[in-house]
Design a protein around this motif. Structure first.
Motif, PDB file in Angstrom:
ATOM      1  N   ILE A 121     -48.686 -31.051  -4.031  1.00 47.75           N
ATOM      2  CA  ILE A 121     -48.329 -30.189  -5.163  1.00 47.75           C
ATOM      3  C   ILE A 121     -49.447 -30.267  -6.216  1.00 47.75           C
ATOM      4  O   ILE A 121     -50.011 -31.334  -6.444  1.00 47.75           O
ATOM      5  N   LYS A 122     -49.703 -29.117  -6.859  1.00 44.18           N
ATOM      6  CA  LYS A 122     -50.792 -29.048  -7.841  1.00 44.18           C
ATOM      7  C   LYS A 122     -50.592 -30.045  -8.993  1.00 44.18           C
ATOM      8  O   LYS A 122     -49.467 -30.251  -9.441  1.00 44.18           O
ATOM      9  N   ASP A 123     -51.704 -30.565  -9.472  1.00 47.61           N
ATOM     10  CA  ASP A 123     -51.707 -31.520 -10.591  1.00 47.61           C
ATOM     11  C   ASP A 123     -50.888 -31.073 -11.787  1.00 47.61           C
ATOM     12  O   ASP A 123     -50.136 -31.840 -12.370  1.00 47.61           O
ATOM     13  N   MET A 228     -35.702 -25.480  -3.798  1.00 48.12           N
ATOM     14  CA  MET A 228     -36.777 -24.706  -4.411  1.00 48.12           C
ATOM     15  C   MET A 228     -37.293 -25.391  -5.686  1.00 48.12           C
ATOM     16  O   MET A 228     -38.491 -25.532  -5.904  1.00 48.12           O
ATOM     17  N   GLN A 229     -36.343 -25.854  -6.519  1.00 48.05           N
ATOM     18  CA  GLN A 229     -36.736 -26.467  -7.800  1.00 48.05           C
ATOM     19  C   GLN A 229     -37.562 -27.742  -7.606  1.00 48.05           C
ATOM     20  O   GLN A 229     -38.411 -28.070  -8.428  1.00 48.05           O
ATOM     21  N   LEU A 230     -37.304 -28.457  -6.512  1.00 48.30           N
ATOM     22  CA  LEU A 230     -38.056 -29.690  -6.251  1.00 48.30           C
ATOM     23  C   LEU A 230     -39.552 -29.414  -6.115  1.00 48.30           C
ATOM     24  O   LEU A 230     -40.390 -30.235  -6.485  1.00 48.30           O
ATOM     25  N   VAL A 231     -39.876 -28.245  -5.578  1.00 47.69           N
ATOM     26  CA  VAL A 231     -41.281 -27.894  -5.413  1.00 47.69           C
ATOM     27  C   VAL A 231     -41.804 -27.156  -6.646  1.00 47.69           C
ATOM     28  O   VAL A 231     -42.934 -27.338  -7.070  1.00 47.69           O
ATOM     29  N   ARG A 232     -40.937 -26.328  -7.251  1.00 49.06           N
ATOM     30  CA  ARG A 232     -41.367 -25.510  -8.391  1.00 49.06           C
ATOM     31  C   ARG A 232     -41.595 -26.342  -9.640  1.00 49.06           C
ATOM     32  O   ARG A 232     -42.583 -26.199 -10.341  1.00 49.06           O
ATOM     33  N   ASN A 233     -40.649 -27.255  -9.910  1.00 52.65           N
ATOM     34  CA  ASN A 233     -40.747 -28.049 -11.137  1.00 52.65           C
ATOM     35  C   ASN A 233     -40.069 -29.411 -10.940  1.00 52.65           C
ATOM     36  O   ASN A 233     -38.999 -29.673 -11.483  1.00 52.65           O
ATOM     37  N   ALA A 254     -38.561 -34.508  -1.007  1.00 51.96           N
ATOM     38  CA  ALA A 254     -39.066 -35.218  -2.191  1.00 51.96           C
ATOM     39  C   ALA A 254     -40.132 -36.240  -1.803  1.00 51.96           C
ATOM     40  O   ALA A 254     -41.087 -36.466  -2.551  1.00 51.96           O
ATOM     41  N   SER A 255     -39.981 -36.867  -0.616  1.00 52.02           N
ATOM     42  CA  SER A 255     -40.979 -37.864  -0.245  1.00 52.02           C
ATOM     43  C   SER A 255     -42.316 -37.194   0.062  1.00 52.02           C
ATOM     44  O   SER A 255     -43.378 -37.753  -0.199  1.00 52.02           O
ATOM     45  N   MET A 256     -42.257 -35.980   0.560  1.00 49.46           N
ATOM     46  CA  MET A 256     -43.506 -35.250   0.833  1.00 49.46           C
ATOM     47  C   MET A 256     -44.213 -34.905  -0.475  1.00 49.46           C
ATOM     48  O   MET A 256     -45.452 -34.904  -0.539  1.00 49.46           O
ATOM     49  N   ILE A 257     -43.418 -34.642  -1.532  1.00 55.99           N
ATOM     50  CA  ILE A 257     -44.029 -34.354  -2.830  1.00 55.99           C
ATOM     51  C   ILE A 257     -44.835 -35.564  -3.294  1.00 55.99           C
ATOM     52  O   ILE A 257     -45.894 -35.447  -3.884  1.00 55.99           O
TER      53      ILE A 257
END
Ligand code: NAD
Length: 356
Positions: A121-123, A228-233, A254-257
């Motif tokens: 995920i982006k910084d 969706m929210q886990l990746v978006r914000n 979440a662990s992949m994030i």
């Protein structure tokens, strides 16, 4: 007599290598924080099949029940892939969770500052540090509900059932609210209450329990939106509580994030103090015996054990701080980046001990 008795289930593959490092760190923490630990070893998984013919010998369950906490490496490997389903190493894992009544699975998804680049995920979305705790119900729901095969209009069909009782939801909700109280006092309950009756009962029950925790800000999300929210914000989350199946999926997301599988710890808790602590990764047979496995997920599992089962929060904090410090300069091959010193499994364990 030692203050704490810990059962070690080293397991298969890299299991023994990483558990040995975690023991080294726990010994160091016990010196520094003035408590004593006694270890008992027991067999689980493939090594238990080799020695006794079954993946979860009765003796292992007895030893775990007689201890203050259990530390597990990982189980499984190609050697046992041809075992029948109920005698595979992984059956031992499900068996021990059931035998110890471990109904609450805690999976933190944490990014240590120096490892931010490991996240896909982006910084700017991750921001500073990410720290989410997913609380997954582990012994109920559709994985344990009635299931079967039938026939519909002459064609083969199959069915599974999702069922939760009020006490099952109450106890997992209390675990999550208690955790939220110790963290940022924010809890998100995830369900599918727009479609599922079991989710409507889940939501009603969580709302009722929330009255016992007026300081915790509670919100509800449907599982599709939560994914969706886990990746978006992801930074909007602190503690998330959810059912067995939704938690299975969301905790992997979440662990992949967080990026690196060698870094993530987990805890499974029962009604009492007894807990089972383990890294989320498997036995990594592809790198077993080479001295290159990352022991940090197991070391961080020990920190969780100190916090949630042994009531040694200062020692837990100290281990986490030591891990973050070592990561500023040293890396095992799985998280290696240019500019850092590459170290072995054993060296990583020593460095964390030194930083403690
Ligand atoms: P895995 O997590 O073992 O490995 C996936 C990849 O990540 C591999 O390339 C591995 O080398 C790497 N990896 C994992 N942990 C690492 C670490 N600490 N340091 C460095 N690299 C690491 O998953 P898999 O390959 O799907 O499964 C291997 C075996 O583990 C299978 O038998 C599986 O059933 C079992 N398994 C056990 C558990 C458990 O004991 N809780 C969990 C998952 C898988």
């Amino acid at each position: 007599m030692a203050d704490y008795k810990i059962t070690l289930l080293k397991g298969d593959g890299i299991g023994p290598e990483i558990v040995n490092q975690a023991v080294k760190v726990l010994d160091k923490a016990s010196e520094k924080f003035n408590f004593s630990v006694e270890y008992v070893e027991a067999l689980l998984g493939g090594c238990a099949i080799d020695a006794t013919g079954v993946p979860l010998p009765d003796e292992t369950v007895e030893k775990c029940k007689a201890s203050d906490s259990v530390l597990l490496g990982a189980v499984g490997g190609p050697k046992w892939d041809n075992q029948p389903g109920n005698n595979r190493p992984e059956a031992g894992l499900l068996g021990i969770r059931g035998a110890l009544g471990l109904f609450a699975n805690l999976r933190p998804s944490v990014i240590f500052g120096p490892l931010k680049s490991a996240s896909p995920i982006k910084d700017e979305i991750i921001g500073g540090n990410l720290d989410i705790m997913i609380v997954r119900e582990l012994t109920g729901g559709i994985y344990f509900g009635k299931k079967g095969r039938t026939e519909v209009n002459g064609s083969p069909a199959a069915w599974d059932t999702e069922m939760y009782s009020v006490p099952e939801v109450e106890r997992i909700a209390r675990v999550a609210f208690d955790l939220a109280m110790k963290r940022n006092k924010k809890l998100t309950s995830v369900d599918k209450a727009n479609v599922l009756e079991s989710s409507r009962l889940w939501r009603e029950t969580v709302n009722r329990i929330s009255k016992e925790y007026p300081e915790v800000e509670l919100n509800h999300l449907y599982v599709d939106n939560a994914a969706m929210q886990l990746v978006r914000n992801p930074r909007q989350f602190d503690v998330i509580v959810t059912s067995n199946i939704f938690g299975d999926i969301l905790s992997d997301e979440a662990s992949m994030i967080a990026g690196s599988i060698g870094m993530l710890a987990s805890a499974s808790l029962s009604d009492g103090k007894l807990g089972l602590y383990e890294p989320i990764h498997g036995s990594a047979p592809d790198i077993a015996g080479q001295g290159i496995a990352n022991p940090l997920a197991t070391i961080l599992s020990v920190a969780m054990m100190l916090r949630y089962s042994l009531n040694q929060p200062d020692a837990a904090d100290a281990i986490e701080t030591a891990v973050a410090k070592v990561l500023e300069t040293h890396r095992t091959p799985d998280i290696y980046e240019e500019g850092f010193t590459k170290v072995s499994t054993d060296e990583m364990g020593d460095l964390v001990c030194q930083a403690l």
